[in-house]
Design a protein around this motif. Structure first.
Motif, mmCIF file in Angstrom:
data_model
loop_
_atom_site.group_PDB
_atom_site.id
_atom_site.type_symbol
_atom_site.label_atom_id
_atom_site.label_comp_id
_atom_site.label_asym_id
_atom_site.label_seq_id
_atom_site.Cartn_x
_atom_site.Cartn_y
_atom_site.Cartn_z
ATOM 1 N N PRO A 107 49.531 -41.493 5.102
ATOM 2 C CA PRO A 107 49.731 -42.140 6.412
ATOM 3 C C PRO A 107 49.155 -43.553 6.502
ATOM 4 O O PRO A 107 49.653 -44.352 7.299
ATOM 5 C CB PRO A 107 49.016 -41.182 7.366
ATOM 6 N N ASN A 108 48.128 -43.892 5.703
ATOM 7 C CA ASN A 108 47.512 -45.225 5.780
ATOM 8 C C ASN A 108 47.982 -46.164 4.658
ATOM 9 O O ASN A 108 47.655 -47.352 4.690
ATOM 10 C CB ASN A 108 45.985 -45.109 5.712
ATOM 11 N N LEU A 109 48.702 -45.645 3.699
ATOM 12 C CA LEU A 109 49.061 -46.449 2.535
ATOM 13 C C LEU A 109 50.153 -47.466 2.866
ATOM 14 O O LEU A 109 51.147 -47.147 3.519
ATOM 15 C CB LEU A 109 49.535 -45.559 1.383
ATOM 16 N N LYS A 110 49.953 -48.708 2.367
ATOM 17 C CA LYS A 110 50.976 -49.751 2.423
ATOM 18 C C LYS A 110 51.567 -50.031 1.038
ATOM 19 O O LYS A 110 52.641 -50.620 0.939
ATOM 20 C CB LYS A 110 50.376 -51.035 2.987
ATOM 21 N N THR A 111 50.827 -49.624 0.007
ATOM 22 C CA THR A 111 51.303 -49.766 -1.372
ATOM 23 C C THR A 111 51.024 -48.469 -2.110
ATOM 24 O O THR A 111 49.897 -47.959 -2.085
ATOM 25 C CB THR A 111 50.583 -50.921 -2.103
ATOM 26 N N LEU A 112 52.045 -47.947 -2.775
ATOM 27 C CA LEU A 112 51.894 -46.751 -3.598
ATOM 28 C C LEU A 112 52.603 -46.990 -4.926
ATOM 29 O O LEU A 112 53.809 -47.227 -4.965
ATOM 30 C CB LEU A 112 52.488 -45.517 -2.905
ATOM 31 N N CYS A 113 51.816 -46.926 -6.001
ATOM 32 C CA CYS A 113 52.364 -47.154 -7.341
ATOM 33 C C CYS A 113 51.988 -45.974 -8.230
ATOM 34 O O CYS A 113 50.799 -45.741 -8.491
ATOM 35 C CB CYS A 113 51.821 -48.454 -7.949
ATOM 36 N N LEU A 114 52.997 -45.244 -8.680
ATOM 37 C CA LEU A 114 52.812 -44.135 -9.618
ATOM 38 C C LEU A 114 53.511 -44.528 -10.912
ATOM 39 O O LEU A 114 54.743 -44.491 -10.995
ATOM 40 C CB LEU A 114 53.407 -42.846 -9.046
ATOM 41 N N GLU A 115 52.748 -44.886 -11.897
ATOM 42 C CA GLU A 115 53.308 -45.416 -13.137
ATOM 43 C C GLU A 115 53.233 -44.379 -14.246
ATOM 44 O O GLU A 115 52.161 -43.877 -14.571
ATOM 45 C CB GLU A 115 52.560 -46.688 -13.559
ATOM 46 N N GLY A 116 54.379 -44.070 -14.818
ATOM 47 C CA GLY A 116 54.427 -43.199 -15.982
ATOM 48 C C GLY A 116 54.222 -41.738 -15.700
ATOM 49 O O GLY A 116 53.846 -40.993 -16.620
ATOM 50 N N TYR A 117 54.484 -41.279 -14.480
ATOM 51 C CA TYR A 117 54.347 -39.852 -14.195
ATOM 52 C C TYR A 117 55.628 -39.133 -14.587
ATOM 53 O O TYR A 117 56.677 -39.313 -13.971
ATOM 54 C CB TYR A 117 54.033 -39.628 -12.715
ATOM 55 N N ASP A 118 55.550 -38.304 -15.624
ATOM 56 C CA ASP A 118 56.742 -37.640 -16.138
ATOM 57 C C ASP A 118 56.353 -36.277 -16.686
ATOM 58 O O ASP A 118 56.517 -35.988 -17.870
ATOM 59 C CB ASP A 118 57.400 -38.493 -17.223
ATOM 60 N N HIS A 119 55.812 -35.418 -15.836
ATOM 61 C CA HIS A 119 55.406 -34.081 -16.268
ATOM 62 C C HIS A 119 56.633 -33.227 -16.541
ATOM 63 O O HIS A 119 57.592 -33.224 -15.771
ATOM 64 C CB HIS A 119 54.542 -33.415 -15.194
ATOM 65 N N GLU A 120 56.578 -32.499 -17.628
ATOM 66 C CA GLU A 120 57.673 -31.603 -17.968
ATOM 67 C C GLU A 120 57.672 -30.421 -16.996
ATOM 68 O O GLU A 120 56.667 -29.725 -16.846
ATOM 69 C CB GLU A 120 57.499 -31.088 -19.404
ATOM 70 N N PRO A 121 58.766 -30.185 -16.300
ATOM 71 C CA PRO A 121 58.786 -29.076 -15.324
ATOM 72 C C PRO A 121 58.713 -27.720 -16.014
ATOM 73 O O PRO A 121 59.318 -27.495 -17.058
ATOM 74 C CB PRO A 121 60.121 -29.274 -14.607
ATOM 75 N N GLU A 122 57.961 -26.834 -15.410
ATOM 76 C CA GLU A 122 57.856 -25.466 -15.902
ATOM 77 C C GLU A 122 58.431 -24.548 -14.824
ATOM 78 O O GLU A 122 57.794 -24.287 -13.801
ATOM 79 C CB GLU A 122 56.396 -25.101 -16.193
ATOM 80 N N ARG A 123 59.655 -24.086 -15.069
ATOM 81 C CA ARG A 123 60.355 -23.316 -14.057
ATOM 82 C C ARG A 123 60.686 -21.925 -14.574
ATOM 83 O O ARG A 123 60.888 -21.714 -15.776
ATOM 84 C CB ARG A 123 61.647 -24.039 -13.643
ATOM 85 N N THR A 124 60.761 -21.015 -13.653
ATOM 86 C CA THR A 124 61.155 -19.654 -14.002
ATOM 87 C C THR A 124 62.673 -19.586 -14.154
ATOM 88 O O THR A 124 63.394 -20.541 -13.862
ATOM 89 C CB THR A 124 60.691 -18.677 -12.913
ATOM 90 N N GLU A 125 63.152 -18.436 -14.615
ATOM 91 C CA GLU A 125 64.597 -18.275 -14.779
ATOM 92 C C GLU A 125 65.307 -18.357 -13.436
ATOM 93 O O GLU A 125 66.409 -18.909 -13.334
ATOM 94 C CB GLU A 125 64.885 -16.936 -15.460
ATOM 95 N N GLU A 126 64.696 -17.813 -12.382
ATOM 96 C CA GLU A 126 65.324 -17.876 -11.066
ATOM 97 C C GLU A 126 65.396 -19.318 -10.576
ATOM 98 O O GLU A 126 66.402 -19.733 -9.983
ATOM 99 C CB GLU A 126 64.535 -17.023 -10.073
#
Length: 630
Positions: A416-435
């Protein structure tokens, strides 16, 4: 008396008989054998003719062998003659007349009609007059005496002294004109460097800029900068850092008691005592910006904490020799007064314990940047959520040591207070169930959903390096978002990465693609100033044409990076120039379909090989401004 005469006549006759006796006997013998004098004479003539014919045949054979070019001949004279001939042919091939002759032959015949050796032999056959002979001038046709220094004319003839001098003067004038038109090598490099920085103003540089550049060129001969304004000092520091000449002696020129900030963009040549000297000469520092400070150690950091009581803003880069103990002591001493902290490229000596000290001691932080901190884990991400006064957050830390859940929690609390948000290089491999895989649930969807729900005051957004975000979730982020239009957007390197399947899923495109691009420009196009879509190669040509159609207007957009967006072509570039009247810089590396677009004045196109040749000299930019004002 008569008797004496008779005696003499008889004696002579007897003598003649004695002489003719053997000859008549030989004649009688030859006649008996069937041999006559005529046969002997004819036989002599026959042998003489045969000898002459044999000599003529031998001479003809010798001439034929000398004139032939038999490679099997191994005589010394033949080899010597061939070497001389080959040397003469090679010398002729190096002349301008030969190149001109070859070009004319190819132009007239439409192909490589004649061999180089054939043309050279034809030119060699036309022997020029020797020195001392008379010849007509090719230009004025005046009769003159040939000398070893007689100059050749345009068509291969010789020129008199007067015409030779006039032709030489014309060639010098043409060379001077070409030299003025063609930029010098060093100047061209400087021009391209200026274009990279966005400086494409036509004409001469301003007097201030020219003076600053001159000072940078002779900085080693300067003893003092005098009362130079702060803005010019910063500009000088940028130029000197770019040239890699920021040495300890040059650093002395920037150490002034009346200045409250120091910006050195390349500290690679500075030693440990040089950093301490900065804080000793400038104790009233409010802002410290030291990049590539690889030789800065604990003593320099603690000395800064002891001397700089007014410090508010700190930015350090590559300070890998500072230990955790020194960081802890520094934050205890000056952490409470820091408003911005930027630490980058610290691979070893920056752990979770230091982040906990930042959270505890730097309670007034409004801007925090942690980039390249490879040892930070979920503990640090969770701790940062307690910095409730943060307005600008940039984090790029190790992926294998963090989880998306902590990142979602951090964005939810600080959003709510952020004016700048930088997420660099976030690329987590998803771990999902069969469903979840059957339902098509994307493990990264909650991150973007959290940004849309909790971040309502952002002006700058950077999300880079994701290969699992889908085009649909990016489009949903900008659709119906309560956040005001963004001014700075960086969504580079969000693309599908698979060597076996370059295109990726067709039904659900992965990465920032066409649908998301349209949604972004519809949401923020009215106030967007900088746009970076580097390597978002899944954006289609239709989407580019739809956004930059020449009718829609993006009045504030000044800087665009579409490098490696392979569908960009000349039509799209022309649409960009018409849709963005305030554009100053366009980067299009590896956009091979864009080559012939007309570039308006004042726009720096980076990455286009022939960009300089395509710049419109006049009229185009004025027309755009007139249409924009209308």
């Amino acid at each position: 008396m008569l008797t004496a005469h008779r005696s003499r006549r008889n004696a002579a006759a007897n003598a003649n008989n004695r002489i003719r006796g053997p000859q008549s006997a030989l004649t009688e013998f030859l006649a008996a054998q069937g041999i006559s004098a005529a046969d002997i004479h004819n036989d002599y003539l026959r042998r003489q003719r045969e000898a002459e014919q044999a000599a003529a045949a031998e001479e003809a054979q010798a001439n034929k062998e000398n004139e032939s070019d038999d490679d099997g001949e191994d005589t010394v004279e033949l080899k010597k003659r061939k070497r001389k001939e080959e040397k003469a042919l090679n010398k002729i091939k190096q002349t301008k007349e030969f190149k001109k002759r070859k070009f004319e032959e190819q132009r007239d015949n439409g192909s490589d009609a004649d061999d180089d050796d054939t043309i050279a032999r034809q030119m060699m056959a036309k022997n020029k007059p020797l020195p001392g002979q008379l010849e007509n001038c090719e230009i004025c046709e005046k009769r003159f005496t040939v000398t070893p220094y007689s100059k050749s004319g345009p068509d291969g003839g010789l020129l008199c002294v007067k015409c030779s001098k006039e032709l030489k003067d014309e060639e010098k004038k043409a060379q001077k004109v070409d030299k003025k038109k063609a930029p010098q090598r060093g100047r061209k490099r400087q021009t391209e460097s200026d274009r990279m920085m966005g400086d494409v103003k036509p004409g001469a540089k301003s007097l201030i800029d020219a003076c600053v550049r001159k000072v940078a060129d002779v900085v080693h001969d300067i003893d003092d900068f005098g009362d130079m304004p702060d803005t010019l000092l910063d500009r000088l520091s940028q130029i000197l850092s770019k040239k890699r000449v920021m040495s300890p002696r040059v650093l002395n020129l920037f150490l002034r008691d009346d200045v409250d900030h120091i910006d050195v963009y390349d500290c690679a040549k500075l030693e440990t005592e040089d950093f301490e000297r900065i804080f000793a000469h400038m104790p009233h520092l409010v802002s410290v910006n030291l990049r590539f400070a690889g030789q800065m150690k604990d003593g320099a950091l603690l000395y800064m904490a002891d001397k700089c009581h007014s410090l508010r803003h700190l930015q350090l880069g590559a300070t890998n020799l500072i230990t955790d103990m020194a960081w802890t002591e520094f934050f205890k001493a000056r952490g409470h007064q820091l408003e911005s902290l930027k630490v980058s490229e610290v691979q070893e000596m920056f752990s979770d314990g230091i982040v906990l000290q930042i959270v505890q001691q730097c309670t007034n932080l409004k801007r925090l940047k942690l980039r390249g901190c490879s040892h930070l884990t979920d503990i640090s991400v969770a701790a940062l959520s307690h910095l409730t006064k943060l307005e600008h957050l940039t984090i790029a830390i190790a992926q294998h040591l963090t989880t998306p859940d902590q990142l979602i929690s951090l964005i939810s609390k600080l959003g709510p207070n952020l004016k700048t948000l930088c997420l660099e290089g976030y690329d987590h491999e998803p771990e999902r169930t069969e469903e979840e895989e059957e339902e098509g649930v994307n493990f990264h969807d909650p991150i973007l959903d959290t940004i849309q729900q909790d971040c309502t005051q952002l002006r700058k957004l950077r999300i880079t390096g994701g290969s699992h975000y889908t085009d649909r979730v990016f489009a949903e982020l900008f659709t119906g978002w309560a956040n005001p239009p963004l001014t700075h957007v960086d969504l580079s390197d969000n693309r599908w990465i698979d060597n076996n399947d370059a295109r990726g899923p067709v039904d659900e495109p992965v990465g920032f693609s066409s649908q998301a691009f349209k949604a972004l420009m519809q949401h923020s196009g009215s106030q967007l100033q900088q746009l970076n879509l580097h390597s978002c190669r899944h954006i289609s040509h239709e989407a580019l044409l739809d956004v930059f159609d020449g009718q829609k207007r993006y009045p504030e957009l000044r800087n665009i990076d579409l490098s490696f967006v392979t569908h960009l072509d000349d039509v799209v570039m022309n649409g960009i120039f018409r849709s963005c009247p305030s554009l100053t810089k366009l980067t299009v590396f590896a956009c091979f379909k864009a080559r012939g677009a007309e570039i308006p004045q004042g726009v720096a196109v980076i990455g286009l090989p022939n960009a300089t040749e395509n710049i419109v000299i006049q009229g185009f930019m004025d027309e755009l401004l007139a249409k924009a004002l209308a």
